[in-house]
Design a protein around this motif. Sequence first.
Motif, PDB file in Angstrom:
ATOM      1  N   ILE A 177       0.829  -1.214   0.000  1.00  0.00           N
ATOM      2  CA  ILE A 177       0.000   0.000   0.000  1.00  0.00           C
ATOM      3  C   ILE A 177       0.859   1.258   0.000  1.00  0.00           C
ATOM      4  O   ILE A 177       0.609   2.190  -0.755  1.00  0.00           O
ATOM      5  CB  ILE A 177      -0.966  -0.018   1.198  1.00  0.00           C
ATOM      6  N   GLU A 178       1.914   1.248   0.824  1.00  0.00           N
ATOM      7  CA  GLU A 178       2.738   2.458   0.902  1.00  0.00           C
ATOM      8  C   GLU A 178       3.393   2.775  -0.439  1.00  0.00           C
ATOM      9  O   GLU A 178       3.688   3.913  -0.734  1.00  0.00           O
ATOM     10  CB  GLU A 178       3.799   2.311   1.998  1.00  0.00           C
ATOM     11  N   ARG A 179       3.677   1.735  -1.241  1.00  0.00           N
ATOM     12  CA  ARG A 179       4.328   1.991  -2.524  1.00  0.00           C
ATOM     13  C   ARG A 179       3.345   2.360  -3.615  1.00  0.00           C
ATOM     14  O   ARG A 179       3.595   3.241  -4.414  1.00  0.00           O
ATOM     15  CB  ARG A 179       5.138   0.773  -2.953  1.00  0.00           C
ATOM     16  N   VAL A 180       2.211   1.642  -3.614  1.00  0.00           N
ATOM     17  CA  VAL A 180       1.235   1.884  -4.679  1.00  0.00           C
ATOM     18  C   VAL A 180       0.674   3.301  -4.571  1.00  0.00           C
ATOM     19  O   VAL A 180       0.292   3.912  -5.550  1.00  0.00           O
ATOM     20  CB  VAL A 180       0.120   0.817  -4.587  1.00  0.00           C
ATOM     21  N   ARG A 181       0.682   3.838  -3.344  1.00  0.00           N
ATOM     22  CA  ARG A 181       0.146   5.175  -3.130  1.00  0.00           C
ATOM     23  C   ARG A 181       1.065   6.282  -3.615  1.00  0.00           C
ATOM     24  O   ARG A 181       0.633   7.417  -3.748  1.00  0.00           O
ATOM     25  CB  ARG A 181      -0.049   5.382  -1.628  1.00  0.00           C
ATOM     26  N   THR A 182       2.324   5.995  -3.815  1.00  0.00           N
ATOM     27  CA  THR A 182       3.249   7.088  -4.117  1.00  0.00           C
ATOM     28  C   THR A 182       2.994   7.652  -5.506  1.00  0.00           C
ATOM     29  O   THR A 182       2.501   6.972  -6.398  1.00  0.00           O
ATOM     30  CB  THR A 182       4.715   6.626  -4.058  1.00  0.00           C
ATOM     31  N   LYS A 183       3.384   8.917  -5.659  1.00  0.00           N
ATOM     32  CA  LYS A 183       3.213   9.593  -6.941  1.00  0.00           C
ATOM     33  C   LYS A 183       3.991   8.867  -8.024  1.00  0.00           C
ATOM     34  O   LYS A 183       3.521   8.708  -9.140  1.00  0.00           O
ATOM     35  CB  LYS A 183       3.734  11.023  -6.828  1.00  0.00           C
ATOM     36  N   TRP A 184       5.186   8.430  -7.686  1.00  0.00           N
ATOM     37  CA  TRP A 184       6.045   7.811  -8.689  1.00  0.00           C
ATOM     38  C   TRP A 184       5.430   6.573  -9.298  1.00  0.00           C
ATOM     39  O   TRP A 184       5.535   6.342 -10.481  1.00  0.00           O
ATOM     40  CB  TRP A 184       7.429   7.488  -8.113  1.00  0.00           C
ATOM     41  N   PHE A 185       4.807   5.785  -8.405  1.00  0.00           N
ATOM     42  CA  PHE A 185       4.197   4.570  -8.918  1.00  0.00           C
ATOM     43  C   PHE A 185       3.097   4.923  -9.908  1.00  0.00           C
ATOM     44  O   PHE A 185       3.008   4.373 -11.001  1.00  0.00           O
ATOM     45  CB  PHE A 185       3.620   3.742  -7.766  1.00  0.00           C
ATOM     46  N   ILE A 186       2.274   5.880  -9.535  1.00  0.00           N
ATOM     47  CA  ILE A 186       1.142   6.240 -10.391  1.00  0.00           C
ATOM     48  C   ILE A 186       1.647   6.810 -11.720  1.00  0.00           C
ATOM     49  O   ILE A 186       1.193   6.422 -12.796  1.00  0.00           O
ATOM     50  CB  ILE A 186       0.216   7.235  -9.655  1.00  0.00           C
ATOM     51  N   ILE A 187       2.655   7.684 -11.635  1.00  0.00           N
ATOM     52  CA  ILE A 187       3.203   8.282 -12.858  1.00  0.00           C
ATOM     53  C   ILE A 187       3.785   7.203 -13.770  1.00  0.00           C
ATOM     54  O   ILE A 187       3.467   7.136 -14.962  1.00  0.00           O
ATOM     55  CB  ILE A 187       4.271   9.338 -12.497  1.00  0.00           C
ATOM     56  N   ALA A 188       4.611   6.329 -13.175  1.00  0.00           N
ATOM     57  CA  ALA A 188       5.261   5.299 -14.000  1.00  0.00           C
ATOM     58  C   ALA A 188       4.228   4.361 -14.611  1.00  0.00           C
ATOM     59  O   ALA A 188       4.347   3.949 -15.765  1.00  0.00           O
ATOM     60  CB  ALA A 188       6.258   4.519 -13.153  1.00  0.00           C
ATOM     61  N   THR A 189       3.201   4.040 -13.820  1.00  0.00           N
ATOM     62  CA  THR A 189       2.200   3.095 -14.316  1.00  0.00           C
ATOM     63  C   THR A 189       1.406   3.692 -15.472  1.00  0.00           C
ATOM     64  O   THR A 189       1.080   3.015 -16.435  1.00  0.00           O
ATOM     65  CB  THR A 189       1.261   2.676 -13.168  1.00  0.00           C
ATOM     66  N   VAL A 190       1.108   4.986 -15.378  1.00  0.00           N
ATOM     67  CA  VAL A 190       0.329   5.619 -16.437  1.00  0.00           C
ATOM     68  C   VAL A 190       1.208   5.941 -17.649  1.00  0.00           C
ATOM     69  O   VAL A 190       0.807   5.735 -18.792  1.00  0.00           O
ATOM     70  CB  VAL A 190      -0.355   6.901 -15.900  1.00  0.00           C
ATOM     71  N   VAL A 196       6.726  -5.951  -2.280  1.00  0.00           N
ATOM     72  CA  VAL A 196       7.280  -5.147  -3.372  1.00  0.00           C
ATOM     73  C   VAL A 196       7.119  -5.890  -4.698  1.00  0.00           C
ATOM     74  O   VAL A 196       6.821  -5.275  -5.730  1.00  0.00           O
ATOM     75  CB  VAL A 196       8.757  -4.805  -3.098  1.00  0.00           C
ATOM     76  N   GLY A 197       7.279  -7.214  -4.662  1.00  0.00           N
ATOM     77  CA  GLY A 197       7.068  -8.010  -5.865  1.00  0.00           C
ATOM     78  C   GLY A 197       5.648  -7.830  -6.398  1.00  0.00           C
ATOM     79  O   GLY A 197       5.433  -7.690  -7.603  1.00  0.00           O
ATOM     80  N   ALA A 198       4.692  -7.788  -5.488  1.00  0.00           N
ATOM     81  CA  ALA A 198       3.295  -7.611  -5.889  1.00  0.00           C
ATOM     82  C   ALA A 198       3.092  -6.239  -6.529  1.00  0.00           C
ATOM     83  O   ALA A 198       2.312  -6.094  -7.469  1.00  0.00           O
ATOM     84  CB  ALA A 198       2.382  -7.775  -4.679  1.00  0.00           C
ATOM     85  N   VAL A 199       3.823  -5.244  -6.028  1.00  0.00           N
ATOM     86  CA  VAL A 199       3.733  -3.906  -6.630  1.00  0.00           C
ATOM     87  C   VAL A 199       4.223  -3.972  -8.081  1.00  0.00           C
ATOM     88  O   VAL A 199       3.562  -3.469  -8.997  1.00  0.00           O
ATOM     89  CB  VAL A 199       4.577  -2.883  -5.838  1.00  0.00           C
ATOM     90  N   GLY A 200       5.368  -4.633  -8.273  1.00  0.00           N
ATOM     91  CA  GLY A 200       5.921  -4.753  -9.620  1.00  0.00           C
ATOM     92  C   GLY A 200       4.954  -5.491 -10.548  1.00  0.00           C
ATOM     93  O   GLY A 200       4.734  -5.082 -11.691  1.00  0.00           O
ATOM     94  N   LEU A 201       4.359  -6.549 -10.015  1.00  0.00           N
ATOM     95  CA  LEU A 201       3.436  -7.354 -10.814  1.00  0.00           C
ATOM     96  C   LEU A 201       2.202  -6.537 -11.181  1.00  0.00           C
ATOM     97  O   LEU A 201       1.711  -6.609 -12.316  1.00  0.00           O
ATOM     98  CB  LEU A 201       3.045  -8.588  -9.995  1.00  0.00           C
ATOM     99  N   THR A 202       1.725  -5.746 -10.222  1.00  0.00           N
ATOM    100  CA  THR A 202       0.562  -4.889 -10.486  1.00  0.00           C
ATOM    101  C   THR A 202       0.863  -3.952 -11.647  1.00  0.00           C
ATOM    102  O   THR A 202       0.072  -3.812 -12.584  1.00  0.00           O
ATOM    103  CB  THR A 202       0.232  -4.033  -9.243  1.00  0.00           C
TER     104      THR A 202
END
Lengths: 427, 324
Positions: free
Chosen positions: A13-26, A247-253
């Motif tokens: 949750i702490e990682r998926v919430r970050t701006k970076w994750f959202i930016i990179a994913t989009v 963290v692996g789950a974040v990458g997979l998401t």
Amino acid sequence: MGKLWAVIKREYIERVRTKWFIIATVFGPLMFAALMIVPAWLTLKTKSAADISSTVIIDATSTGIGARVSEAMRGFGGGPERAPEVRVVPPSELTAAESLATAEVMREAKSGYLVLDQQTTAGESARYAGRHASSLTAMETVREAVRSTVLGYRLEAEGVSADRSRELTTGRLAFRTERITDDGRGGSGAVSAFFGLGIAFLLYMSIILYGQNILRGVIEEKTTRVAEVVVSSVRPETLLAGKVLGVGAVGLTQQLVWVATVVTFLTYRVPIFKLFGIPAPPFQIPGVSPVDGLLLLLFFVLGFVFYAALFAAVGAMVNSDQEAQQAAQPVMLMLVAAAIFIQPVTFNPTGGLATAMSWLPFSSPIIMPLRLSIINVPTTELVGSLVVLLLSTLLVVWLAARIYRVGLLMYGKRPTLKELGHWIRYS
Amino acid sequence: MDNMTGPAIEIRNVVKRFAAHTAVRDLSLVVPRGTVYGLLGPNGAGKTTTIRMILNVIAPDSGTITILGQDSTSDSILDHVGYLPEERGLYRKMKVRSILRFLAELKGMSRKKADPLIDEWLERLSLKTADKDWGTAKVDELSRGMQQKVQFIAALLHDPELVILDEPFSGLDPVNSQALKDTIVELRRRGKTVIFSTHLMDNAERMCDAVCIIANGDKVLDGTLTDVKAENAGRTVAVALDGAPNTEIDRIFADRSLVERVDDSNRFFEVELQPGADSQDLLRAIVGSGARVKRFELVQPSLHQIFLEKVGAKGVEPGMSGHG
């Protein structure tokens, strides 16, 4: 189990919430779309820019094929009405005509000149000199025009009627490649190489990005000293496992989002490309069988755990991000070594290098999925590679857990290799 | 807890060696249930190592540790222990409420059970008031004092039977220091066991039911504060003089057949007699010197003195006295 879940949840949750994750994913899929659309658009632009209709055709063949080549080149650039100018010259005046044309090209009156002589009608050669010599599309058009005209001329010389010869020589030959697998046909060869490269690159990027993410997470726990509170409630091994899985789950998401958008993009590529006024390239989405999909996932998971555990161990050994850069170098080196071989393996997926890299645990998670999507890997090799990878991953996790356990509460000097040995033995 | 009457902690012959030195050598101690217990010692004595072994963060090389009647390595026992480490920190980017919820979950609490308790604690330590709820703020945005409060909450949220505080007073401002003292007293009143390590003897003397002093990884003494004081009583004399002390007085206090050591505060002296020396001899000598005696009283030594006497003899590293 509940505690492991709590750790996984926090890391995720702490990682998926970050701006970076959202930016990179989009932005990942947007980048992909741009990579597809921009080159196609540029090619289209280049085509109209390469105005080959202002080429001069110097015909020294005294057969009149110059006019026919000019006809064949009509319509490429400069509108359908314009065809290249033809200058029929006797062979003896060819050199003078060329000098004149060169001068014209130099003062930009013409874009280039094409020389047709005896060797051309013999089917041997023709020459072009001009501004578009390095434009692949322009040269391809000129070459095709000369080739089909010469072919037609030679057929007529052999007694074939003009209409018949036109029929025989026109029409481009489209060249499709298709891959045959054990299950039958499996999509185009180029597509699966492209797909394989994509997968290998995705795995490499994920491992680098999220491996380093774990590294930084461990350093944060160490430097903020929060590690001590956490390990007074859960075993360090649980914390390590939760971190790697979370963290692996974040990458997979992220990958799932990327793959899903890319597949959607490719499915609806015709209307999307139309928006930009570009004809959609022919493209077939490679079908991935459930078995292949499972294997890809397995290689990703094992490969990720392998590297993530190493990065976590490095994080436990150091006290700052600066120190980590240096200490992580051996791990990065293994990863980069694997990535360097992506290209040679794509070109020769059955060679000795490809086979060797599939057995080594540090490169197999990247090389094997690549090969799997290009060729049919023999089952023995596949199973062997997986077993080696699995065993090495278990070993690495075991070692990393021990280093992690001791290192997490150690501050100060980075351990030497000898001290590291102590850590592994006495935890 | 199946074993409500046994000791809270029982440490038997525990040894911990690190590469270069022995941090704890053959330590045995018993912490009775429902007491406030002080683990005292100079810096580097082995307090933190002992605490980390109790919490199973590091494993002893030999010996056993029993917590609340169970082996310290058993899985769920740490759910009944709260811990405030000496080196404190929180995840900086996390929101206060999320971090407390996470730490509660690590102690086996469900989110449902934890959430109302978190609010209760935030209000109690005025981190949540009518105008401002710091629970929704990130740890980064909190002042140091507020972060310390969050750390207390984390240690106590799951209502542990046993609370271990490593140097809890170091770095606390007076307000938080008082809040911590109040909390310890309240925990004790509710029958919980509190262990804290410190090198501040004043705090220990005021709060502890029992103490253990360790130095260089060895136990120097342990027992209830009353017993420890009684054992070391009868040899300390408080002396107050009227007027400035004369040189004769200095000579008397320097007499090593009578006086072992003296804590000279100019007008007030705490004199420790040599074993076997008679306090009356000292009184006679002082009166004989012509000084006017305002006070001459056999007193119980302060914990501070006992500490200096016991640990001083064991050779504290220079510059590391009992106060620090």
